[in-house]
Design an enzyme around this catalytic site. Structure first.
Site, short mmCIF file in Angstrom:
data_model
loop_
_atom_site.label_atom_id
_atom_site.label_comp_id
_atom_site.label_asym_id
_atom_site.label_seq_id
_atom_site.Cartn_x
_atom_site.Cartn_y
_atom_site.Cartn_z
N ASP A 13 0.34 -1.25 0.48
CA ASP A 13 -0.01 0.02 0.56
C ASP A 13 0.84 1.53 0.09
OD1 ASP A 13 -2.33 1.94 0.11
OD2 ASP A 13 -2.20 0.70 2.81
N HIS A 14 0.69 2.32 -0.89
CA HIS A 14 1.23 3.29 -1.26
C HIS A 14 2.93 3.08 -1.26
CE1 HIS A 14 -2.20 6.25 -0.51
NE2 HIS A 14 -2.33 5.24 0.46
N ASP A 65 2.58 4.79 -5.25
CA ASP A 65 2.07 5.78 -5.04
C ASP A 65 2.69 6.98 -5.79
OD1 ASP A 65 0.29 8.32 -4.72
OD2 ASP A 65 0.23 7.86 -2.55
N HIS A 121 -8.77 5.00 -2.62
CA HIS A 121 -8.76 4.94 -1.32
C HIS A 121 -9.29 5.44 -0.38
CE1 HIS A 121 -4.28 3.39 -1.94
NE2 HIS A 121 -4.87 3.55 -3.12
N GLY A 122 -8.92 5.61 0.81
CA GLY A 122 -9.95 5.78 1.79
C GLY A 122 -11.48 6.44 1.79
N SER A 181 -13.37 4.14 4.54
CA SER A 181 -13.66 3.58 6.06
C SER A 181 -15.13 5.07 6.19
CB SER A 181 -12.77 4.17 6.89
OG SER A 181 -11.15 2.79 6.69
N ASP A 203 -8.52 0.46 6.31
CA ASP A 203 -8.25 0.86 7.12
C ASP A 203 -8.52 1.24 8.34
OD1 ASP A 203 -5.53 0.13 8.84
OD2 ASP A 203 -4.53 1.68 7.96
P1 13P Z 1 -9.08 5.11 4.94
O1 13P Z 1 -8.46 5.43 6.28
O2 13P Z 1 -10.37 5.89 5.24
O3 13P Z 1 -9.48 3.74 5.99
O4 13P Z 1 -7.72 4.18 4.17
C1 13P Z 1 -7.04 3.34 4.03
C2 13P Z 1 -6.64 3.37 3.12
O5 13P Z 1 -6.90 4.28 1.77
C3 13P Z 1 -5.36 2.54 2.90
O6 13P Z 1 -4.62 2.54 1.77
O1 G3H Z 2 -3.09 4.93 3.25
C1 G3H Z 2 -2.53 4.39 4.69
C2 G3H Z 2 -2.93 3.06 5.50
O2 G3H Z 2 -4.02 3.03 6.05
C3 G3H Z 2 -1.44 2.58 6.68
O3 G3H Z 2 -1.51 3.18 7.03
O4 G3H Z 2 1.13 4.18 7.56
O5 G3H Z 2 -0.10 4.07 9.42
O6 G3H Z 2 0.58 2.09 8.45
P1 G3H Z 2 0.09 3.23 8.14
ZN ZN Z 3 -4.52 4.82 0.74
#
Ligand code: 13P
Ligand code: G3H
Ligand code: ZN
Length: 331
Positions: free
Chosen positions: A94-95, A116, A233-234, A236, A278
């Site tokens: 991720d990222h 990213d 993404h994002g 939640s 997440d």
């Molecule tokens: P949330 O913070 O909305 O759960 O998004 C998680 C995310 O995009 C991880 O890449």
């Molecule tokens: O987009 C980010 C994810 O929620 C991961 O978060 O870098 O704190 O593990 P983190």
């Molecule tokens: Zn993300």
């Protein structure tokens, strides 16, 4: 020594995304950092017969150790067999922010990576993404790129103001980079405090409703690259009952606003085929742990609070698969 994801029993996202786009659902991409989160994700996805993307941020990789993580993913494949139903499992970075990090992950068993480059210039984003794609594809690994910047915190990158994806760039970006999927910015953002209350309206129940996602941009993107896998993404929803529980048991989470579930359901029916979640899991775990420790202040066996946290997480993920993403029954 390099390890291929194929030897770990994992799959890349190619076929899963094609099926999800055609079937009008999205594959869950749940972040994990520890054993309980992994158990909850796998149990929920096996019980709902959903494919799953196990998502690891660079922070999670540092926290959990790369070698342990690889073996946890290998263990995940064996564990789902033991649970009685084989679901496809993707291990995804991720990222990812550099070529070297993506390469390291590919060499250590990841089946999918995100590069990213959204905070770079358009040209630099293309150059970096293309470099990752060339290495990844030579190893059968799929790549997610990103165009547009989400507001909030993208790992170490703080994006104070979002920049929506520009539909006029997507075709050129996809063609020049060869990416397999594209993360876009249409108004979602990371974390539990996605919007300020001033940006929201209250509904009849007093719940803060954020500004509508830019479905018009999503539709324009779909017109320009029909059927191409899109990632959100994002995503939640920041369930207010869980936030209430956190605060009831001593927490101080304020002004939390998430993406309404019905908006995500709508997105999942389109070319959006991967939805990243997440923060909701973090809130669910925190609520359960706070509850146990408040009700039993003498408790000191981690299994007694991590166990309920895992159960709460599993319930949350089952709900997402069944009622939000539509991935239940698709494995
Ligand atoms: P949330 O913070 O909305 O759960 O998004 C998680 C995310 O995009 C991880 O890449
Ligand atoms: O987009 C980010 C994810 O929620 C991961 O978060 O870098 O704190 O593990 P983190
Ligand atoms: Zn993300």
């Amino acid at each position: 020594m390099a390890v291929s994801y194929k030897d770990l029993g994992l799959v890349n996202s190619k076929e899963l995304f094609a099926k999800a786009v055609a079937g009008g659902y999205a594959i869950p991409a749940y972040n994990f950092n520890n054993l309980e989160q992994l158990q909850a994700i796998l149990q929920a996805c096996v019980e709902t017969k959903s494919p799953v993307i196990l998502q690891v941020s660079s922070g999670a990789r540092k926290y959990a150790n790369a070698t342990l993580l690889r073996n946890m993913a290998k263990g995940a494949v064996e564990y789902v067999k033991e649970l009685g139903y084989e679901i496809p499992i993707v291990l995804h970075l991720d990222h990812g922010d550099t070529f070297d990090l993506c390469k390291e992950c590919i060499d250590s068993g990841f089946s999918s990576v995100m590069i990213d480059g959204s905070h770079h210039s358009y040209e630099k984003n293309i150059e970096l993404t293309k470099q990752v794609v060339e290495y990844a594809h030579a190893h059968g690994v799929t790549v997610e790129g990103e165009l547009g910047v989400l507001a909030g915190i993208e790992d170490d990158v703080v994006a104070e103001h979002s920049t929506y994806t520009r539909p006029e760039e997507v075709e050129d970006f996809v063609k020049k980079t060869g990416v397999d999927s594209l993360a876009i910015s249409i108004g979602t953002s990371h974390g539990a405090n996605k919007f300020t209350p001033a940006q929201c309206k209250r509904n009849e129940e007093g719940i803060l409703i954020p500004p509508m996602l830019r479905f018009d941009i999503l539709e324009e993107i779909e017109k320009r690259i029909p059927g191409f896998p899109i990632v959100l993404h994002g995503s939640s929803s920041v369930p207010q009952d869980l936030v209430k529980e956190v605060n009831e048991y001593g927490g101080k989470m304020k002004d939390t606003v998430g993406i309404p579930e019905e908006w995500l359901r709508r997105a999942a029916k389109s070319a959006v085929c991967k939805i990243n979640i997440d923060s909701d899991g973090r809130i669910a775990m925190t609520a359960a742990i706070r509850k146990v420790l408040t009700q039993n202040p003498g408790e000191f066996d981690p299994r007694k609070y991590l166990g309920p946290a895992r159960d709460s997480l599993k319930k949350l993920y089952m709900h997402k698969n069944i009622s939000v993403l539509g991935s239940a029954g698709q494995a």
